[in-house]
Scaffold this motif. Structure first.
Motif, PDB file in Angstrom:
ATOM      1  N   VAL A   1       0.845  -1.185   0.000  1.00 35.88           N
ATOM      2  CA  VAL A   1       0.000   0.000   0.000  1.00 35.88           C
ATOM      3  C   VAL A   1       0.885   1.241   0.000  1.00 35.88           C
ATOM      4  CG1 VAL A   1      -0.174   0.006   2.517  1.00 35.88           C
ATOM      5  CG2 VAL A   1      -1.919   1.173   1.174  1.00 35.88           C
ATOM      6  N   THR A   2       0.460   2.285  -0.703  1.00 32.35           N
ATOM      7  CA  THR A   2       1.225   3.529  -0.795  1.00 32.35           C
ATOM      8  C   THR A   2       0.444   4.663  -0.153  1.00 32.35           C
ATOM      9  OG1 THR A   2       2.270   2.822  -2.859  1.00 32.35           O
ATOM     10  CG2 THR A   2       2.300   5.179  -2.364  1.00 32.35           C
ATOM     11  N   LEU A   3       1.112   5.438   0.703  1.00 34.80           N
ATOM     12  CA  LEU A   3       0.507   6.582   1.384  1.00 34.80           C
ATOM     13  C   LEU A   3       1.046   7.871   0.764  1.00 34.80           C
ATOM     14  CD1 LEU A   3       0.929   5.390   5.097  1.00 34.80           C
ATOM     15  CD2 LEU A   3      -0.954   4.911   3.518  1.00 34.80           C
ATOM     16  N   THR A   4       0.145   8.790   0.428  1.00 36.34           N
ATOM     17  CA  THR A   4       0.541  10.090  -0.116  1.00 36.34           C
ATOM     18  C   THR A   4      -0.206  11.197   0.623  1.00 36.34           C
ATOM     19  OG1 THR A   4      -1.184   9.970  -1.821  1.00 36.34           O
ATOM     20  CG2 THR A   4       0.982   9.085  -2.400  1.00 36.34           C
ATOM     21  N   GLU A   5       0.046  12.448   0.222  1.00 35.71           N
ATOM     22  CA  GLU A   5      -0.543  13.613   0.906  1.00 35.71           C
ATOM     23  C   GLU A   5      -0.330  13.478   2.422  1.00 35.71           C
ATOM     24  OE1 GLU A   5      -4.575  14.270  -0.295  1.00 35.71           O
ATOM     25  OE2 GLU A   5      -4.139  13.884  -2.412  1.00 35.71           O
ATOM     26  N   LEU A   6       0.922  13.325   2.761  1.00 31.76           N
ATOM     27  CA  LEU A   6       1.288  12.929   4.124  1.00 31.76           C
ATOM     28  C   LEU A   6       1.135  14.021   5.163  1.00 31.76           C
ATOM     29  CD1 LEU A   6       4.588  11.050   3.148  1.00 31.76           C
ATOM     30  CD2 LEU A   6       2.310  10.063   3.469  1.00 31.76           C
ATOM     31  N   TYR A   7       1.131  15.283   4.754  1.00 36.20           N
ATOM     32  CA  TYR A   7       1.244  16.358   5.737  1.00 36.20           C
ATOM     33  C   TYR A   7       0.037  17.295   5.754  1.00 36.20           C
ATOM     34  CZ  TYR A   7       5.947  14.575   5.093  1.00 36.20           C
ATOM     35  OH  TYR A   7       7.035  13.736   4.979  1.00 36.20           O
ATOM     36  N   ASP A   8      -1.113  16.813   5.354  1.00 36.37           N
ATOM     37  CA  ASP A   8      -2.300  17.660   5.377  1.00 36.37           C
ATOM     38  C   ASP A   8      -2.691  18.045   6.802  1.00 36.37           C
ATOM     39  OD1 ASP A   8      -2.472  17.665   2.700  1.00 36.37           O
ATOM     40  OD2 ASP A   8      -4.055  16.179   2.527  1.00 36.37           O
ATOM     41  N   THR A   9      -2.357  17.165   7.752  1.00 34.38           N
ATOM     42  CA  THR A   9      -2.725  17.421   9.148  1.00 34.38           C
ATOM     43  C   THR A   9      -1.508  17.714  10.014  1.00 34.38           C
ATOM     44  OG1 THR A   9      -4.618  15.917   8.886  1.00 34.38           O
ATOM     45  CG2 THR A   9      -3.994  16.525  11.135  1.00 34.38           C
ATOM     46  N   TYR A  10      -0.473  16.861   9.930  1.00 36.17           N
ATOM     47  CA  TYR A  10       0.725  17.010  10.756  1.00 36.17           C
ATOM     48  C   TYR A  10       1.971  17.005   9.877  1.00 36.17           C
ATOM     49  CZ  TYR A  10      -2.690  15.218  14.136  1.00 36.17           C
ATOM     50  OH  TYR A  10      -3.823  15.015  14.885  1.00 36.17           O
ATOM     51  N   GLU A  11       2.993  17.703  10.327  1.00 39.40           N
ATOM     52  CA  GLU A  11       4.258  17.698   9.602  1.00 39.40           C
ATOM     53  C   GLU A  11       5.194  16.603  10.098  1.00 39.40           C
ATOM     54  OE1 GLU A  11       6.024  21.561   9.684  1.00 39.40           O
ATOM     55  OE2 GLU A  11       4.526  22.433   8.329  1.00 39.40           O
ATOM     56  N   THR A  12       4.901  16.076  11.274  1.00 40.19           N
ATOM     57  CA  THR A  12       5.649  14.936  11.812  1.00 40.19           C
ATOM     58  C   THR A  12       4.674  14.015  12.525  1.00 40.19           C
ATOM     59  OG1 THR A  12       7.635  16.286  12.141  1.00 40.19           O
ATOM     60  CG2 THR A  12       7.524  14.179  13.312  1.00 40.19           C
ATOM     61  N   TRP A  13       4.716  12.727  12.185  1.00 38.36           N
ATOM     62  CA  TRP A  13       3.829  11.763  12.837  1.00 38.36           C
ATOM     63  C   TRP A  13       4.422  10.365  12.694  1.00 38.36           C
ATOM     64  CZ3 TRP A  13       1.574   8.334   9.242  1.00 38.36           C
ATOM     65  CH2 TRP A  13       1.550   8.774   7.918  1.00 38.36           C
ATOM     66  N   GLN A  14       3.819   9.418  13.383  1.00 44.62           N
ATOM     67  CA  GLN A  14       4.316   8.044  13.338  1.00 44.62           C
ATOM     68  C   GLN A  14       3.271   7.133  12.691  1.00 44.62           C
ATOM     69  OE1 GLN A  14       4.691   9.820  16.488  1.00 44.62           O
ATOM     70  NE2 GLN A  14       6.644  10.390  15.533  1.00 44.62           N
TER      71      GLN A  14
ATOM     72  N   GLU B   1      12.523  15.549   6.196  1.00 45.07           N
ATOM     73  CA  GLU B   1      13.325  14.562   5.466  1.00 45.07           C
ATOM     74  C   GLU B   1      13.016  14.577   3.970  1.00 45.07           C
ATOM     75  OE1 GLU B   1      14.341  10.969   8.599  1.00 45.07           O
ATOM     76  OE2 GLU B   1      12.588  10.772   7.288  1.00 45.07           O
ATOM     77  N   GLY B   2      11.984  15.307   3.593  1.00 44.86           N
ATOM     78  CA  GLY B   2      11.616  15.354   2.178  1.00 44.86           C
ATOM     79  C   GLY B   2      10.815  14.152   1.721  1.00 44.86           C
ATOM     80  N   THR B   3      10.248  13.406   2.654  1.00 48.49           N
ATOM     81  CA  THR B   3       9.447  12.233   2.285  1.00 48.49           C
ATOM     82  C   THR B   3       8.130  12.670   1.657  1.00 48.49           C
ATOM     83  OG1 THR B   3      10.410  10.914   4.073  1.00 48.49           O
ATOM     84  CG2 THR B   3       8.334  10.146   3.140  1.00 48.49           C
ATOM     85  N   ALA B   4       7.850  12.149   0.476  1.00 46.66           N
ATOM     86  CA  ALA B   4       6.606  12.475  -0.226  1.00 46.66           C
ATOM     87  C   ALA B   4       5.644  11.291  -0.262  1.00 46.66           C
ATOM     88  CB  ALA B   4       6.905  12.925  -1.647  1.00 46.66           C
ATOM     89  N   GLU B   5       6.177  10.078  -0.182  1.00 49.96           N
ATOM     90  CA  GLU B   5       5.364   8.862  -0.178  1.00 49.96           C
ATOM     91  C   GLU B   5       5.932   7.876   0.833  1.00 49.96           C
ATOM     92  OE1 GLU B   5       3.957   8.590  -4.887  1.00 49.96           O
ATOM     93  OE2 GLU B   5       5.200   7.014  -3.986  1.00 49.96           O
ATOM     94  N   VAL B   6       5.039   7.075   1.384  1.00 47.94           N
ATOM     95  CA  VAL B   6       5.457   5.974   2.246  1.00 47.94           C
ATOM     96  C   VAL B   6       4.850   4.700   1.680  1.00 47.94           C
ATOM     97  CG1 VAL B   6       5.383   4.953   4.544  1.00 47.94           C
ATOM     98  CG2 VAL B   6       5.595   7.439   4.294  1.00 47.94           C
ATOM     99  N   ARG B   7       5.707   3.737   1.366  1.00 42.52           N
ATOM    100  CA  ARG B   7       5.242   2.465   0.821  1.00 42.52           C
ATOM    101  C   ARG B   7       5.379   1.388   1.887  1.00 42.52           C
ATOM    102  NH1 ARG B   7       8.747   3.321  -4.742  1.00 42.52           N
ATOM    103  NH2 ARG B   7       7.592   5.185  -5.465  1.00 42.52           N
ATOM    104  N   VAL B   8       4.261   0.746   2.155  1.00 42.55           N
ATOM    105  CA  VAL B   8       4.236  -0.283   3.200  1.00 42.55           C
ATOM    106  C   VAL B   8       3.979  -1.635   2.544  1.00 42.55           C
ATOM    107  CG1 VAL B   8       3.142  -1.054   5.337  1.00 42.55           C
ATOM    108  CG2 VAL B   8       3.308   1.405   4.828  1.00 42.55           C
ATOM    109  N   ARG B   9       4.863  -2.589   2.839  1.00 37.84           N
ATOM    110  CA  ARG B   9       4.690  -3.953   2.337  1.00 37.84           C
ATOM    111  C   ARG B   9       4.638  -4.899   3.522  1.00 37.84           C
ATOM    112  NH1 ARG B   9       9.062  -4.556  -0.395  1.00 37.84           N
ATOM    113  NH2 ARG B   9      10.185  -6.059   0.902  1.00 37.84           N
ATOM    114  N   VAL B  10       3.604  -5.750   3.541  1.00 39.94           N
ATOM    115  CA  VAL B  10       3.487  -6.743   4.606  1.00 39.94           C
ATOM    116  C   VAL B  10       3.451  -8.128   3.965  1.00 39.94           C
ATOM    117  CG1 VAL B  10       0.956  -6.517   4.628  1.00 39.94           C
ATOM    118  CG2 VAL B  10       2.138  -7.516   6.604  1.00 39.94           C
ATOM    119  N   THR B  11       4.254  -9.029   4.525  1.00 38.63           N
ATOM    120  CA  THR B  11       4.311 -10.410   4.033  1.00 38.63           C
ATOM    121  C   THR B  11       4.107 -11.350   5.204  1.00 38.63           C
ATOM    122  OG1 THR B  11       5.871  -9.802   2.274  1.00 38.63           O
ATOM    123  CG2 THR B  11       5.742 -12.132   2.868  1.00 38.63           C
ATOM    124  N   GLY B  12       3.268 -12.358   5.010  1.00 31.85           N
ATOM    125  CA  GLY B  12       3.032 -13.309   6.084  1.00 31.85           C
ATOM    126  C   GLY B  12       2.214 -14.497   5.610  1.00 31.85           C
TER     127      GLY B  12
END
Length: 263
Positions: free
Chosen positions: A53-66, A109-120
């Motif tokens: 899954v790919t996450l974009t528009e990361l900072y509409d609410t917060y500039e730093t989050w987990q 950090e200049g992150t524009a996208e976060v790609r999450v891969r889960v395998t199990g």
């Protein structure tokens, strides 16, 4: 401006201010955009699957989050990749286990996208269900902040099956189609209900047997209906032919009678 007008103006201003606050409270907070890629709809118990899954528009609410995640898969590995606007990898983190947290997303950090891969591995089925089909959580992702703030980003489930349950489900689906085509005859519906009960109890041999009987009953009912319709059409055709023949006979007779009178 008079005191009365001032008072009315003050009350109007107060009402508008409250209304604006209500609108702000009712407006949904901007959310991180979630785009799914390569997400399986189902998985066989014991097999290994991967979802991305790919996450974009990361900072509409917060500039730093987990970022935090959980899954119903077993023997799990998570890979979280941070990508900049140019498509280059900024960094990558890996986590083991059904749950992870603390993957920091930072605008600096200049992150524009976060790609999450889960395998199990697809887990065992705890309880069988025909409709909807039994499923498990493929992945759930949350946006978290220090202090306990948490927003759900995505929660995706996938159907699960075994070779035996899949065979029984296919028999049920075939029976269901035949029953619907036959106009839902009562005998077939009763057998189908028994097949569903057997399926949900995990008794797949009985489920298949009852489903096949339901399909046979449905086909017989449909065949009987078709035969009845053919009989009705045949009788109607005979009646029409009789009427036509009678009309022709009367017409010819009238012509003969008219000829005799002229003679």
């Amino acid at each position: 401006m008079t005191r009365t007008n001032l008072s009315r103006c003050s009350r109007l201003t107060a009402v508008l201010a409250v209304f604006a606050l209500l609108l702000a409270a009712a407006a949904p907070a901007a959310a991180v955009s979630v785009g799914q890629t390569d997400v399986p709809e189902e998985g066989e118990v014991g097999s290994q699957v991967t979802a991305t899954v790919t996450l974009t528009e990361l900072y509409d609410t917060y500039e730093t989050w987990q970022l935090a995640g959980s899954t119903g898969l077993q023997d799990v590995t998570w890979t979280v990749t941070f990508v900049n606007q140019a498509g280059n990898q900024v960094r990558q983190e890996s986590f083991d286990g059904q749950n992870f947290s603390g993957a920091t997303v930072d605008i600096n950090e200049g992150t524009a996208e976060v790609r999450v891969r889960v395998t199990g591995t697809v887990p065992e089925i705890e309880e069988y269900s025909y409709d909807p089909q039994q499923s498990f959580t493929l992945f759930a992702l949350d946006q978290t902040r220090e202090g306990g703030t948490s927003n759900a980003l995505s929660n995706v489930s996938a159907a699960q099956y075994t070779a035996e349950s899949q065979e029984a489900r296919e028999a049920l689906e075939s029976a269901r189609a035949a029953i619907d085509a036959a106009g839902n005859p009562e005998t077939a519906e009763t057998s189908f209900a028994s097949a569903v009960d057997a399926y949900e109890a995990g008794n797949f041999d009985n489920a298949i047997s009852n489903a096949e009987r339901a399909e046979t009953e449905a086909n017989q009912a449909e065949s009987s209906q078709q035969q009845t319709q053919l009989i009705i059409y045949g009788v109607a055709a005979v009646v029409v032919l009789a009427l036509v023949a009678g009309g022709v006979f009367l017409f010819l007779r009238s012509r003969d009678s008219g000829y005799d009178k002229l003679g």
